[in-house]
Enzyme design. Sequence first.
Site, PDB file in Angstrom:
ATOM      1  N   LYS A  26      -1.266   7.694   7.555  1.00 15.66           N
ATOM      2  CA  LYS A  26      -1.581   6.441   8.242  1.00 15.66           C
ATOM      3  C   LYS A  26      -0.797   6.334   9.542  1.00 15.66           C
ATOM      4  O   LYS A  26      -1.337   5.951  10.591  1.00 15.66           O
ATOM      5  CB  LYS A  26      -1.261   5.252   7.348  1.00 15.66           C
ATOM      6  N   ARG A  31      -1.118   5.968  15.365  1.00 16.60           N
ATOM      7  CA  ARG A  31      -0.535   6.321  16.663  1.00 16.60           C
ATOM      8  C   ARG A  31      -1.541   7.098  17.500  1.00 16.60           C
ATOM      9  O   ARG A  31      -1.675   6.867  18.710  1.00 16.60           O
ATOM     10  CB  ARG A  31       0.755   7.128  16.459  1.00 16.60           C
ATOM     11  N   GLY A  94       1.101  -3.709   9.673  1.00 14.98           N
ATOM     12  CA  GLY A  94       2.150  -3.912  10.658  1.00 14.98           C
ATOM     13  C   GLY A  94       1.892  -3.151  11.937  1.00 14.98           C
ATOM     14  O   GLY A  94       2.230  -3.614  13.037  1.00 14.98           O
ATOM     15  N   ARG A 122       5.841 -11.880   8.629  1.00 14.94           N
ATOM     16  CA  ARG A 122       6.448 -10.623   9.060  1.00 14.94           C
ATOM     17  C   ARG A 122       6.927 -10.715  10.504  1.00 14.94           C
ATOM     18  O   ARG A 122       6.283 -11.344  11.345  1.00 14.94           O
ATOM     19  CB  ARG A 122       5.472  -9.456   8.899  1.00 14.94           C
ATOM     20  N   GLU A 312      10.524   3.265   3.434  1.00  6.30           N
ATOM     21  CA  GLU A 312       9.241   3.159   2.735  1.00  6.30           C
ATOM     22  C   GLU A 312       9.228   3.936   1.417  1.00  6.30           C
ATOM     23  O   GLU A 312       8.374   3.697   0.557  1.00  6.30           O
ATOM     24  CB  GLU A 312       8.114   3.660   3.634  1.00  6.30           C
ATOM     25  N   HIS A 339       9.100  -6.148   4.744  1.00  3.51           N
ATOM     26  CA  HIS A 339       7.870  -5.344   4.741  1.00  3.51           C
ATOM     27  C   HIS A 339       6.737  -6.164   4.125  1.00  3.51           C
ATOM     28  O   HIS A 339       6.724  -7.388   4.258  1.00  3.51           O
ATOM     29  CB  HIS A 339       8.109  -4.025   4.005  1.00  3.51           C
ATOM     30  N   LYS A 409      -4.739   0.144   1.152  1.00  3.02           N
ATOM     31  CA  LYS A 409      -4.130  -0.030   2.476  1.00  3.02           C
ATOM     32  C   LYS A 409      -3.906   1.309   3.152  1.00  3.02           C
ATOM     33  O   LYS A 409      -4.126   1.445   4.367  1.00  3.02           O
ATOM     34  CB  LYS A 409      -2.817  -0.787   2.315  1.00  3.02           C
TER      35      LYS A 409
END
Length: 428
Positions: A26, A31, A94, A122, A312, A339, A409
């Site tokens: 992801k 990016r 995010g 957040r 993470e 998070h 997600k």
Amino acid sequence: MTTDDLWPAPHVSERLDVTVDLPGSKSLTNRSLVLAAVADGPSVVRRALRSRDTLLMAAALTALGSEVDASGPDWTVRPGVLDRDAAVDCGLAGTVMRFVPPIAGLSTGVVSFDGDPHMRQRPIGEILTALRGLGVDVRDDGRGALPFAIAGTGTVRGGRVQIDASASSQFVSALLLAGATYEQGVDVVHEGKPVPSLPHIEMTVAALRRHGVEVDDSDANRWQVAPGVVRAVDDLIEPDLSNAGPFLALAAATGSSVTVRDWPAATTQAGDALREILAAFGCTIERTTDGLRVQGPDRLAGVDVDLHDVGELTPVVAALAALADGPSVLRGVAHIRHHETDRLRALATELGGLGADVTETDDGLALRPATLRGGVFHTYADHRMAHAAVVVGAAVPGVLVEDVATTAKTFPDFAGAWSAVTTPSGRG
């Protein structure tokens, strides 16, 4: 909550020897999509991850005027500039909430941002303040949170900006990704506690350099991006090594052998730290012609590990620590309270609910050996919490995972993939 929301995590009663193919990263996919959207021509993002977060990113960039064809495994991106008002749905992503506003300033319309209810909690204020300092018209009524709007003028001045990125490395990455498109580039200086998840900034810098962008990161806590052309480049996305966490932890928790196919020889992904972390638990790690193989031990050792740069991974590591025969301390991750949920409190609550002896600390968790039992493990709409749940469930019968679908997600049909490697019928 109904029984339909509860998924019985497969309990593994025999040692496994399995090989796993993972979807793409992801972090790398999003990016690459952002840079492709501001590049000097069309690009292809090959083996892109198809998940909620990446589809939200594709939709956001399309709203800003680019064309993203996500119909196949390789996504084509044609850059474009927004000349009208638009709305961006951040969902729970995010990267969308933080990476897209800096390029929205290049539009000539008003771009509004909002997302799922939890996203309004957040942190985003540092980026909005930084964008104002760089010449962007930000409209948030002083909230420093979603919802907000960016009123673009077609150009952004850019220049030097000081931020406190101690809550998220994404604050830095967001500004760097857009920096080359600004008139003066960007010169980002961090002031505050250490920046968490530095490998993600290194990933951003590497991605920028692949696209021909000049980045100077020679000074600690300072990143300078020169103004210039973002070259169109076809990117090949690596497997998501953070999503490898539960599968490799499966080997550790059950004394099994799990191989993740196509593990890169060199990478900026935080998940690569799993090799060292799992070795500390007592696992045997080796590279094979297929990928990375982890052989779990007969008994899990406790660990004392600083996860500041790889926060993470904390949920999966905490799950293993709860199953270990010795005490463990996980430290350096106060930032993961911000998070998808307060991950430290959530882990202490849910692991404790299954019998774990776990205590929250200021910046992590302390765990001591205990006998775990089955029960409901809540996920708080957090995919990493679901990963922790299934790891415990592999070793402890009767674990029911609430809302396992939240894993979409970053990993479509995670439950199906997990069942395929943990149950004899799935492997057949």
